[in-house]
Design an enzyme around this catalytic site. Sequence first.
Site, PDB file in Angstrom:
ATOM      1  N   ASN A 155      -2.467  -1.374  43.209  1.00  0.00           N
ATOM      2  CA  ASN A 155      -1.890  -0.023  43.361  1.00  0.00           C
ATOM      3  C   ASN A 155      -0.532   0.154  42.695  1.00  0.00           C
ATOM      4  O   ASN A 155      -0.211   1.241  42.236  1.00  0.00           O
ATOM      5  CB  ASN A 155      -1.850   0.408  44.835  1.00  0.00           C
ATOM      6  N   GLU A 253       2.818  -8.907  52.751  1.00  0.00           N
ATOM      7  CA  GLU A 253       3.039  -7.454  52.724  1.00  0.00           C
ATOM      8  C   GLU A 253       1.667  -6.806  52.806  1.00  0.00           C
ATOM      9  O   GLU A 253       0.954  -6.723  51.805  1.00  0.00           O
ATOM     10  CB  GLU A 253       3.706  -7.040  51.407  1.00  0.00           C
ATOM     11  N   CYS A 287       0.901   1.628  50.351  1.00  0.00           N
ATOM     12  CA  CYS A 287       0.874   1.059  51.709  1.00  0.00           C
ATOM     13  C   CYS A 287       1.806   1.788  52.670  1.00  0.00           C
ATOM     14  O   CYS A 287       1.557   1.827  53.868  1.00  0.00           O
ATOM     15  CB  CYS A 287       1.166  -0.437  51.674  1.00  0.00           C
ATOM     16  N   GLU A 384      -6.577   2.461  57.835  1.00  0.00           N
ATOM     17  CA  GLU A 384      -5.713   2.887  56.734  1.00  0.00           C
ATOM     18  C   GLU A 384      -6.514   3.713  55.731  1.00  0.00           C
ATOM     19  O   GLU A 384      -7.494   3.228  55.171  1.00  0.00           O
ATOM     20  CB  GLU A 384      -5.154   1.629  56.040  1.00  0.00           C
ATOM     21  N   GLU A 461      10.532  -8.112  51.365  1.00  0.00           N
ATOM     22  CA  GLU A 461      10.874  -8.155  49.953  1.00  0.00           C
ATOM     23  C   GLU A 461      11.970  -7.120  49.755  1.00  0.00           C
ATOM     24  O   GLU A 461      12.103  -6.186  50.537  1.00  0.00           O
ATOM     25  CB  GLU A 461       9.658  -7.814  49.108  1.00  0.00           C
TER      26      GLU A 461
HETATM   27  P1  NAD Z   1      -9.597  -5.952  49.409  1.00  0.00           P
HETATM   28  O1  NAD Z   1      -9.218  -6.251  50.794  1.00  0.00           O
HETATM   29  O2  NAD Z   1     -10.894  -6.504  48.891  1.00  0.00           O
HETATM   30  O3  NAD Z   1      -8.484  -6.472  48.385  1.00  0.00           O
HETATM   31  C1  NAD Z   1      -7.104  -6.189  48.519  1.00  0.00           C
HETATM   32  C2  NAD Z   1      -6.387  -7.013  47.460  1.00  0.00           C
HETATM   33  O4  NAD Z   1      -6.519  -8.397  47.763  1.00  0.00           O
HETATM   34  C3  NAD Z   1      -6.982  -6.886  46.056  1.00  0.00           C
HETATM   35  O5  NAD Z   1      -5.926  -6.905  45.116  1.00  0.00           O
HETATM   36  C4  NAD Z   1      -7.875  -8.114  45.887  1.00  0.00           C
HETATM   37  O6  NAD Z   1      -7.988  -8.535  44.549  1.00  0.00           O
HETATM   38  C5  NAD Z   1      -7.154  -9.132  46.692  1.00  0.00           C
HETATM   39  N1  NAD Z   1      -8.010 -10.122  47.320  1.00  0.00           N
HETATM   40  C6  NAD Z   1      -9.177  -9.921  47.961  1.00  0.00           C
HETATM   41  N2  NAD Z   1      -9.654 -11.079  48.469  1.00  0.00           N
HETATM   42  C7  NAD Z   1      -8.760 -12.037  48.121  1.00  0.00           C
HETATM   43  C8  NAD Z   1      -8.661 -13.440  48.349  1.00  0.00           C
HETATM   44  N3  NAD Z   1      -9.568 -14.105  49.079  1.00  0.00           N
HETATM   45  N4  NAD Z   1      -7.605 -14.099  47.839  1.00  0.00           N
HETATM   46  C9  NAD Z   1      -6.637 -13.446  47.152  1.00  0.00           C
HETATM   47  N5  NAD Z   1      -6.677 -12.127  46.898  1.00  0.00           N
HETATM   48  C10 NAD Z   1      -7.710 -11.433  47.395  1.00  0.00           C
HETATM   49  O7  NAD Z   1      -9.607  -4.405  49.266  1.00  0.00           O
HETATM   50  P2  NAD Z   1      -9.545  -3.377  48.067  1.00  0.00           P
HETATM   51  O8  NAD Z   1     -10.824  -2.607  48.039  1.00  0.00           O
HETATM   52  O9  NAD Z   1      -9.087  -3.970  46.781  1.00  0.00           O
HETATM   53  O10 NAD Z   1      -8.392  -2.470  48.631  1.00  0.00           O
HETATM   54  C11 NAD Z   1      -8.659  -1.737  49.800  1.00  0.00           C
HETATM   55  C12 NAD Z   1      -7.693  -1.987  50.874  1.00  0.00           C
HETATM   56  O11 NAD Z   1      -6.708  -2.947  50.534  1.00  0.00           O
HETATM   57  C13 NAD Z   1      -6.931  -0.719  51.171  1.00  0.00           C
HETATM   58  O12 NAD Z   1      -7.575   0.020  52.141  1.00  0.00           O
HETATM   59  C14 NAD Z   1      -5.600  -1.210  51.626  1.00  0.00           C
HETATM   60  O13 NAD Z   1      -5.637  -1.404  53.013  1.00  0.00           O
HETATM   61  C15 NAD Z   1      -5.448  -2.556  51.047  1.00  0.00           C
HETATM   62  N6  NAD Z   1      -4.446  -2.632  49.974  1.00  0.00           N
HETATM   63  C16 NAD Z   1      -3.162  -2.736  50.357  1.00  0.00           C
HETATM   64  C17 NAD Z   1      -2.192  -2.798  49.401  1.00  0.00           C
HETATM   65  C18 NAD Z   1      -0.732  -2.875  49.780  1.00  0.00           C
HETATM   66  O14 NAD Z   1       0.115  -2.472  49.003  1.00  0.00           O
HETATM   67  N7  NAD Z   1      -0.397  -3.437  50.941  1.00  0.00           N
HETATM   68  C19 NAD Z   1      -2.538  -2.765  48.054  1.00  0.00           C
HETATM   69  C20 NAD Z   1      -3.878  -2.685  47.693  1.00  0.00           C
HETATM   70  C21 NAD Z   1      -4.833  -2.639  48.685  1.00  0.00           C
END
Ligand code: NAD
Length: 481
Positions: A155, A253, A287, A384, A461
Site C-alpha cells: 500500500n 506494524e 492502515c 478492517e 517506527e
Molecule cells: P495478506 O495478509 O495476504 O498480506 C499482507 C502482506 O503480508 C502482503 O504484503 C503479503 O505479501 C505479506 N505476506 C503474506 N504472507 C506472508 C508471510 N507468510 N510472510 C511474509 N509476508 C507475508 O493480505 P493482502 O490481501 O495482501 O492484504 C489484505 C490485508 O492486509 C488488509 O485487509 C490489511 O488488513 C492488511 N494490510 C495491512 C497493511 C498495513 O499497512 N498495516 C498493508 C497491507 C495490507
Amino acid sequence: MSANGYEKLELFIDGEFRQGSEGKTEDVVNPADESVLGELPHASKTDLDEALAAADRMFPVWRDTPAVQRAQVLNRAGQLMRERMDSIARTMTMEQGKVLNEARLEVGVSAEICEWYAGESMRAYGRIIPGRTANSRGMVLKEPVGPVAALTPWNFPAYTPMRKISAALAAGCSVVIKASEETPGTCVAIARVFQDAGLPDGVLNLVFGVPAEVSEYLIPHPAIRKISFTGSVPVGKLLSSMAGEHMKRATMELGGHSPVIVFDDADTEKVVKMVIGGKFRNAGQVCISPTRFYVQENKYGEFVNRFTEMAEAMNVTNGLEEGADMGPLANPRRLDAMSGFVADAREHGADVRTGGERIGNQGFFFQPTVMADVPEDARIMNEEPFGPVVPVTTFKEFDEVIERANKLEFGLASYAFTSDDNKATALANKLESGMVGVNSLAISLPEAPFGGIKDSGHGSEGGIEGLEAYQNTKFVQHWAA
Ligand code: NAD
C-alpha cells in the site's frame, strides 16, 4: 527504466542489480488496466544466502562507519529521492494505483524521513549514570542490533520501505528487505538511490519471492538479529511467533480499524472536508485510514448528507490522469472484499447512500461508498475495511462512544473532532490506540512515533523510538583501575 516509464525490475544483492539465479519470475500487473508492467525476478535460496552473507559481512563495517558519514549517505539519498520524484512516483502509480499527486507526496515524505534519520543517526545518545563510589561511573551505550530482515506490503511502496531502511541504516544496521511482489518497482528505485548515494555494497540488499518462503528463510537465519514487518494482523502474528521462537527482536506494524468520533460541537463542514481526503486517500488502503464513523445525534443527518455529496463528486480514474481524485484498488482481492462488506452491511439493514459497486470490468475500480445506519454487528464495523467504503452510525453520550470505539482488538489509530478542550483531553486519555488525532488526521510524521497496541502490533517506527527499534542497550560499569 522500461519503455513505458516503469522501473526495470531486478534484485539488489551485495551491490549488484541482477536477475534471480534460477530464472523464476512473476508478472507485475497495473491495477488500472490489468496490463503486465514487467517480470519480477524471484530470489532463489542461493540468492538469499548471498544477500544474508553480504548483510552479515558488511554489518561491522557499517556499524563502525562514523555516524557523521552514515548521515552523509542518508542525506544524499534523501536528495536523490527528491530529484527522481517524477519517475519514482510514476512507477508507483503504475504498479499500485494511487493517484500521481499522492505518489509524489509519498516520495517527498520518504525523502524527508531519510533526512530526518540522517540527523538522528548523530544523536544516538546513551547516558552516564553516577557511580556508587568516587572513582566509578556507569555508561549506557546504544549499539546497532545487527542485520535486519524487513518485510513490507503493497500500500505504501516508498514510505514503508524507507521508514525501515533509513532508521536501520541510521542506527548502523545492515538490511535485507523483501518488498511487496505486487509493487516492487518503487523499492528497486529506492535501492538505486542508496547505491548512487554511496552506500557501501552489501549494506542494503533487496529480494523478492514467495512471501511465506522468504520470511521462513530469513527470520530464523542466524545472521538476522531483528525483524520489522508491516502488513495484516494474521501474518503479523505468524511472523511474530517465528521471531519469538528464534529470540529475534521484532517490530510489528499491523492492521487497524480507526474510530472517528464527531461531536455535536464540531464544525461539520470542516470535519467532512478534512476526513473525505483522509478516507479516500490511496482508495482507503491505509492502515490508519479513518474507518468507523460515530457522529453525535444532532449532526448525524448533516454529516451523512455532506459526506455522500462529496464522495459522489470524486473523479475515480487511472491515477496517471490529470484531475484523478482516486485510482483503482491495488489488487482484485480488495474488490472482492469491498463487495462482501457492502452486501453484508445491506443484509444487516445499512442504508447505502452512494456507491457500493465495482466500476467497469477492466481495472480494479470501486465506487467511493457511504453507508448510513450501519449496525455494530455488520462485518465492516469489526473487520478492517482497507478500501473506499465508509460506514457511519450515530451515538448519544461520551462514555457510550468511548466504549464502542475501544471494543475491537485493533488499537492503531483513533480520531475525534470536538471544539471542547476538556473533552479532547479526556478522549486522548481514554481511547485505546497507539495514536490519537484530535481535530486532525495528521498522525504520521517523520519525527513522531508510529505504532499500534493490542492486535495492531508492537514497537514504533518514526521519531527517536524508530531509531531505538534498531538498537541494543548496553550497560558499562567502569571502575578506575
Ligand atoms: P495478506 O495478509 O495476504 O498480506 C499482507 C502482506 O503480508 C502482503 O504484503 C503479503 O505479501 C505479506 N505476506 C503474506 N504472507 C506472508 C508471510 N507468510 N510472510 C511474509 N509476508 C507475508 O493480505 P493482502 O490481501 O495482501 O492484504 C489484505 C490485508 O492486509 C488488509 O485487509 C490489511 O488488513 C492488511 N494490510 C495491512 C497493511 C498495513 O499497512 N498495516 C498493508 C497491507 C495490507
